[in-house]
Enzyme design. Structure first.
Site, PDB file in Angstrom:
ATOM      1  N   GLY A  72      38.770  41.613  32.198  1.00 25.09           N
ATOM      2  CA  GLY A  72      40.199  41.472  31.948  1.00 25.09           C
ATOM      3  C   GLY A  72      40.576  41.707  30.499  1.00 25.09           C
ATOM      4  N   SER A  73      39.791  41.189  29.571  1.00 24.07           N
ATOM      5  CA  SER A  73      40.131  41.334  28.150  1.00 24.07           C
ATOM      6  C   SER A  73      40.137  42.805  27.754  1.00 24.07           C
ATOM      7  CB  SER A  73      39.135  40.567  27.273  1.00 24.07           C
ATOM      8  OG  SER A  73      39.152  39.201  27.608  1.00 24.07           O
ATOM      9  N   ASN A 152      47.668  31.651  33.669  1.00 22.10           N
ATOM     10  CA  ASN A 152      46.352  31.056  33.912  1.00 22.10           C
ATOM     11  C   ASN A 152      46.323  29.551  33.703  1.00 22.10           C
ATOM     12  OD1 ASN A 152      46.779  32.478  31.317  1.00 22.10           O
ATOM     13  ND2 ASN A 152      44.955  31.360  30.690  1.00 22.10           N
ATOM     14  N   GLN A 180      44.827  36.563  37.037  1.00 24.45           N
ATOM     15  CA  GLN A 180      44.862  35.356  37.868  1.00 24.45           C
ATOM     16  C   GLN A 180      45.444  35.614  39.259  1.00 24.45           C
ATOM     17  OE1 GLN A 180      43.633  32.294  37.382  1.00 24.45           O
ATOM     18  NE2 GLN A 180      42.915  32.704  35.316  1.00 24.45           N
ATOM     19  N   SER A 200      40.080  41.266  36.760  1.00 26.59           N
ATOM     20  CA  SER A 200      38.720  40.913  36.371  1.00 26.59           C
ATOM     21  C   SER A 200      37.953  40.346  37.561  1.00 26.59           C
ATOM     22  CB  SER A 200      38.777  39.874  35.250  1.00 26.59           C
ATOM     23  OG  SER A 200      37.489  39.421  34.941  1.00 26.59           O
ATOM     24  N   HIS A 202      35.318  38.281  37.866  1.00 27.83           N
ATOM     25  CA  HIS A 202      34.802  36.903  37.964  1.00 27.83           C
ATOM     26  C   HIS A 202      35.877  35.865  38.273  1.00 27.83           C
ATOM     27  CE1 HIS A 202      35.807  34.991  33.970  1.00 27.83           C
ATOM     28  NE2 HIS A 202      36.038  36.252  33.648  1.00 27.83           N
ATOM     29  N   THR A 238      27.755  54.587  30.948  1.00 30.29           N
ATOM     30  CA  THR A 238      27.155  54.556  32.276  1.00 30.29           C
ATOM     31  C   THR A 238      27.759  53.416  33.079  1.00 30.29           C
ATOM     32  OG1 THR A 238      25.123  55.453  31.378  1.00 30.29           O
ATOM     33  CG2 THR A 238      24.954  54.363  33.516  1.00 30.29           C
ATOM     34  N   CYS A 326      40.879  22.408  22.066  1.00 32.27           N
ATOM     35  CA  CYS A 326      39.902  21.690  21.234  1.00 32.27           C
ATOM     36  C   CYS A 326      38.510  22.262  21.396  1.00 32.27           C
ATOM     37  CB  CYS A 326      39.841  20.220  21.625  1.00 32.27           C
ATOM     38  SG  CYS A 326      41.414  19.406  21.505  1.00 32.27           S
TER      39      CYS A 326
HETATM   40  C1  LIG Z   1      40.400  35.253  32.376  1.00 32.32           C
HETATM   41  C2  LIG Z   1      41.617  35.976  31.977  1.00 32.32           C
HETATM   42  C3  LIG Z   1      41.560  37.127  31.165  1.00 32.32           C
HETATM   43  C4  LIG Z   1      40.264  37.630  30.590  1.00 32.32           C
HETATM   44  O1  LIG Z   1      39.417  38.171  31.570  1.00 32.32           O
HETATM   45  P1  LIG Z   1      37.865  38.369  31.226  1.00 32.32           P
HETATM   46  O2  LIG Z   1      37.340  39.167  32.376  1.00 32.32           O
HETATM   47  O3  LIG Z   1      37.268  37.019  31.131  1.00 32.32           O
HETATM   48  O4  LIG Z   1      37.798  39.141  29.947  1.00 32.32           O
HETATM   49  C5  LIG Z   1      42.737  37.760  30.859  1.00 32.32           C
HETATM   50  N1  LIG Z   1      43.913  37.326  31.330  1.00 32.32           N
HETATM   51  C6  LIG Z   1      44.024  36.244  32.110  1.00 32.32           C
HETATM   52  C7  LIG Z   1      45.363  35.813  32.620  1.00 32.32           C
HETATM   53  C8  LIG Z   1      42.882  35.527  32.462  1.00 32.32           C
HETATM   54  O5  LIG Z   1      42.999  34.433  33.216  1.00 32.32           O
END
Ligand SMILES: *Cc1c(COP(=O)(O)O)cnc(C)c1O
Length: 393
Positions: A72-73, A152, A180, A200, A202, A238, A326
């Site tokens: 996602g990032s 999120n 999300q 993303s 995961h 790759t 934190c």
């Molecule tokens: C988790 C998340 C990301 C980042 O995704 P990653 O695969 O962990 O880099 C970006 N945006 C939102 C809203 C997320 O919840």
């Protein structure tokens, strides 16, 4: 209970066993490089195309509009930086919101240092971005609007279709961070006027380190990684074949179970919210009550410190998350909770619990029974609470 109660599915999810099983052969017998000529490699090309098809179908997109990334990032960075560059002759203004994930916010800051202007829109007390505010922020030099599909932290689902409509009315590209939302709620990129969408693996029971950016045909966007010709020359490297296979499987499972999961999670979510509101005084539900991800519960408890709450829940085998950063080395409360107008001290006493399809009513009951005791215990040690109770009398 003895068993771990995992209520942090917005942070990451358990990889589904079917996903792991689908991935394994791609580490062992099908290990070839998809760009190779011989079949142990080249056959993986077709496998990747198949996953692209599965994902495209889930979004109402075309197969060649899906570009795999490392999560996602990366997708968020790509969408912002590479459209900013590609359209800079038209203008250097971008519109986003105050409640985005840091992958968007920090990319916005990066672009500001490079001469772009970014408008961060306010949200209302439930975290909703107003389409009117989006329209009012549009300028002749606006090149991109990026608004997350669902938040999120507080689970609020944004009026994406309406915002996309406004973007298109003004001839501006529309990106949404749907990390999300994808796999959780129905999404159709055409109906919702979306030009780019980040996701993303995961976050939907797929593997970590794999994601995609949907890029509508015709959108000018620079390549993000230069090198080989992978991902139609837009993102070299790759391919993460096992990751892509796992992601495809996760999407297949998410689509097949979506209706059931939405029904089950919504019911459990609303049960939990009702119990907390009834049994724990001086609490506040954060996020919109109905325009909300089916699995998100977020509360602030007055006179309680979120971090202490988390530690005590952990001692009971319950994994949740707090509204402050934190853990990442800063004492600032969450930017999302501040954006919905919570004062610092209330934002600090926040708790997010995010369900999965496997979460049971027994687990929720056990969690709330403990939460009730822990909140009462922490308050009993709070001088502020003591003062407050004296004044109540
Ligand atoms: C988790 C998340 C990301 C980042 O995704 P990653 O695969 O962990 O880099 C970006 N945006 C939102 C809203 C997320 O919840």
């Amino acid at each position: 209970m003895g068993k771990l109660i995992y209520l942090d599915n917005a942070a990451t999810t358990k990889t589904a066993p079917e996903v792991v099983e689908a991935m394994l052969p791609y580490f062992t017998e099908h290990f070839g490089n998809p760009s190779s000529v011989y079949s142990v490699g080249s056959s993986n090309k077709e496998v990747i195309t198949k996953q692209r098809e599965t994902i495209a179908k889930a979004l109402g997109a075309k197969t060649d509009e899906i570009y795999f990334t490392a999560g996602g990032s990366e997708s968020d960075n790509w969408a912002l930086k590479a459209t900013a560059e590609a359209y800079e002759s038209k203008g250097k203004h971008i519109i986003t919101t105050k409640i985005e994930h840091h992958a968007i916010l920090h990319t916005g800051e990066y672009l500001e240092k490079r001469g772009y202007e970014v408008t961060y829109l306010d949200v209302d007390e439930n975290g909703i971005v107003s389409p009117e505010a989006v329209e009012a922020a549009i300028r002749p030099d606006t090149i991109l609007i990026s608004v997350m599909f669902a938040n999120n932290e507080i689970g609020t689902i944004e009026p994406i279709k309406e915002i996309g409509e406004i973007a298109h009315k003004h001839g501006i590209l529309f990106h949404t961070d749907a990390v999300q939302a994808f796999g959780q709620v129905p999404i159709n990129v055409d109906e919702m006027n979306i030009d780019m969408l980040s996701s993303s693996g995961h976050k939907l029971n797929g593997p970590k380190g794999i994601g995609f950016l949907y890029i509508r045909k015709g959108v000018k966007i620079r390549s993000f990684v230069h090198g080989g010709a992978q991902e139609r020359k837009r993102r070299a490297g790759t391919e993460n074949v096992p990751g892509i296979v796992g992601f495809g499987k996760a999407v297949e499972l998410a689509v097949a179970s979506m209706d059931d999961r939405i029904r089950k999670e919504t019911e459990l979510r609303d049960y939990a919210i009702a119990r907390i509101e009834k049994e724990i005084p001086y609490c506040r539900l954060n996020g919109d009550r109905t325009r909300r991800l089916p699995n998100n519960i977020n509360f602030s408890f007055r006179f309680v410190e979120g971090e202490s709450l988390l530690i005590m829940l952990d001692m009971k085998g319950i994994c949740a998350s707090s509204g402050s950063a934190c853990t990442s080395g800063s004492l600032d409360p969450s930017h999302v909770l501040l954006a919905i107008g919570l004062p610092h001290e209330i934002a600090h006493g926040s708790l997010r619990m995010t369900l999965s399809a496997e979460t049971t009513k027994e687990e929720i009951d056990y969690t709330i029974d403990n939460l009730k005791e822990i909140v009462a215990h922490l308050r009993s040690m709070s001088p502020l609470y003591e003062d407050f109770m004296k004044k109540q009398k």
